[in-house]
Each structure stands twice: as structure tokens, then as C-alpha cells.
Design a protein around this motif. Structure first.
Motif, PDB file in Angstrom:
ATOM      1  N   LEU A  25       0.840  -1.191   0.000  1.00 56.44           N
ATOM      2  CA  LEU A  25       0.000   0.000   0.000  1.00 56.44           C
ATOM      3  C   LEU A  25       0.880   1.247   0.000  1.00 56.44           C
ATOM      4  O   LEU A  25       1.987   1.252   0.541  1.00 56.44           O
ATOM      5  N   ASP A  26       0.388   2.310  -0.614  1.00 61.95           N
ATOM      6  CA  ASP A  26       1.160   3.541  -0.796  1.00 61.95           C
ATOM      7  C   ASP A  26       1.418   4.300   0.501  1.00 61.95           C
ATOM      8  O   ASP A  26       2.469   4.913   0.670  1.00 61.95           O
ATOM      9  N   VAL A  27       0.457   4.289   1.400  1.00 63.34           N
ATOM     10  CA  VAL A  27       0.566   5.078   2.629  1.00 63.34           C
ATOM     11  C   VAL A  27       0.935   4.155   3.782  1.00 63.34           C
ATOM     12  O   VAL A  27       0.208   3.217   4.097  1.00 63.34           O
ATOM     13  N   SER A  34      -0.340   0.515   7.713  1.00 51.99           N
ATOM     14  CA  SER A  34      -0.988   1.165   6.573  1.00 51.99           C
ATOM     15  C   SER A  34      -2.457   1.397   6.901  1.00 51.99           C
ATOM     16  O   SER A  34      -3.275   0.484   6.775  1.00 51.99           O
ATOM     17  N   VAL A  36      -6.236   2.165   6.556  1.00 51.50           N
ATOM     18  CA  VAL A  36      -7.153   1.954   5.436  1.00 51.50           C
ATOM     19  C   VAL A  36      -8.505   2.567   5.775  1.00 51.50           C
ATOM     20  O   VAL A  36      -9.021   2.391   6.880  1.00 51.50           O
ATOM     21  N   ASN A  60      -4.791   4.917   3.081  1.00 55.02           N
ATOM     22  CA  ASN A  60      -5.037   4.265   1.808  1.00 55.02           C
ATOM     23  C   ASN A  60      -6.555   4.174   1.704  1.00 55.02           C
ATOM     24  O   ASN A  60      -7.198   3.547   2.549  1.00 55.02           O
ATOM     25  N   ARG A  71      -8.435   2.946  -5.780  1.00 58.67           N
ATOM     26  CA  ARG A  71      -7.597   3.201  -4.611  1.00 58.67           C
ATOM     27  C   ARG A  71      -6.950   4.575  -4.739  1.00 58.67           C
ATOM     28  O   ARG A  71      -6.451   4.943  -5.798  1.00 58.67           O
ATOM     29  N   ALA A  73      -4.363   7.398  -2.453  1.00 62.10           N
ATOM     30  CA  ALA A  73      -3.511   7.674  -1.299  1.00 62.10           C
ATOM     31  C   ALA A  73      -3.805   9.084  -0.817  1.00 62.10           C
ATOM     32  O   ALA A  73      -3.775  10.028  -1.602  1.00 62.10           O
TER      33      ALA A  73
END
Length: 141
Positions: A25-27, A34, A36, A60, A71, A73
């Protein structure tokens, strides 16, 4: 169970043992977690921003649309690594309204690959009036 709850469970399962189990995941926070957040495309953008604010201001975000799942970020501008390519919506007239839907905003983001910087007032728009509560009045005597 609401549609949002069902979607939340779908994403949780996918992250744990499904298609997203092996996706980075980006964040990610400094502890390696992470956060969500999920949303439905017809929800108001400020409601989503309040959810993100509730988990620390970055997340995310998974959005359920008619076409599938998208999705995004979301990070706080102070924690962003590179915002030079982001469109700063704070200083322009091109700002989403508090009535903007999450789906409309995600479509907008697709055309702005460098990201966008949102005005803080959008998150506060979701707060609205405080809920009514009972107050006991005691007279001095």
C-alpha cells in the motif's frame, strides 16, 4: 448490514487473504502500519475526509464505484514527500464543494496524476451541528 459495512469487510478480507494480500500500500506510517479507509462513490467528500482525519490524517482509501474499486492515497501536506507536481486547490477558485461526491472527486483525481492539495475547510464541512443532548439544569438553592 449497510453497503459501507459490507464493502469494509470485503476490503479487509482482500487485504488479509485475497487479491490485495501481497500488494504494497502507498501510505505507511513510521511504525509500518498502513491505515485503510473505505468509502462509497455516492458519499459526500467531506465525510470521507473526516474518516481520514479520524485515523491520523492520512490513509489508503478504497472507493467502491459502479465500475469497481479505486484506490487513492491521502496524505497530509506536511508529511508529503513531493507536492511540487500537485495542483494546489487552496489558492484557486477550482475547489470541490462540500456537496461533491467521493466518486466525482476520484474521477477528478484520475486527470491530475500529480495529486491535489485540498483546502482544510472540506473536512470541517462534514462536522455539521453538534448532536442534541440532554442537559440537567440544577438551580442554586
Amino acid at each position: 448490514m449497510t453497503d459501507l459495512d459490507a464493502f469494509r469487510r470485503e476490503i479487509d478480507r482482500s487485504l488479509a487473504i485475497g487479491d490485495l494480500a501481497d500488494v504494497d500500500l502507498d501510505v505507511v506510517d513510521v511504525d509500518g502500519r498502513s491505515p485503510v479507509v473505505v468509502a462509497l462513490e455516492d458519499e459526500r467528500l467531506p465525510v470521507l475526509l473526516r474518516r481520514v482525519e479520524a485515523v491520523g490524517g492520512y490513509a489508503n482509501v478504497f472507493v467502491k464505484t459502479q465500475a469497481g474499486v479505486r484506490r487513492v492515497a491521502v496524505v497530509d501536506i506536511d508529511g508529503a514527500l513531493d507536492v511540487r507536481s500537485a495542483d494546489d486547490m487552496r489558492a484557486t477558485d477550482e475547489q470541490p464543494s462540500a456537496e461533491c461526491s467521493v466518486g466525482t472527486f476520484v474521477d477528478y483525481l484520475a486527470a491530475h496524476t500529480g495529486g491535489v492539495v485540498l483546502p482544510a475547510r472540506l473536512a470541517t464541512a462534514a462536522r455539521g451541528p453538534l448532536p442534541a443532548r440532554q442537559v440537567d439544569i440544577v438551580t442554586a438553592g
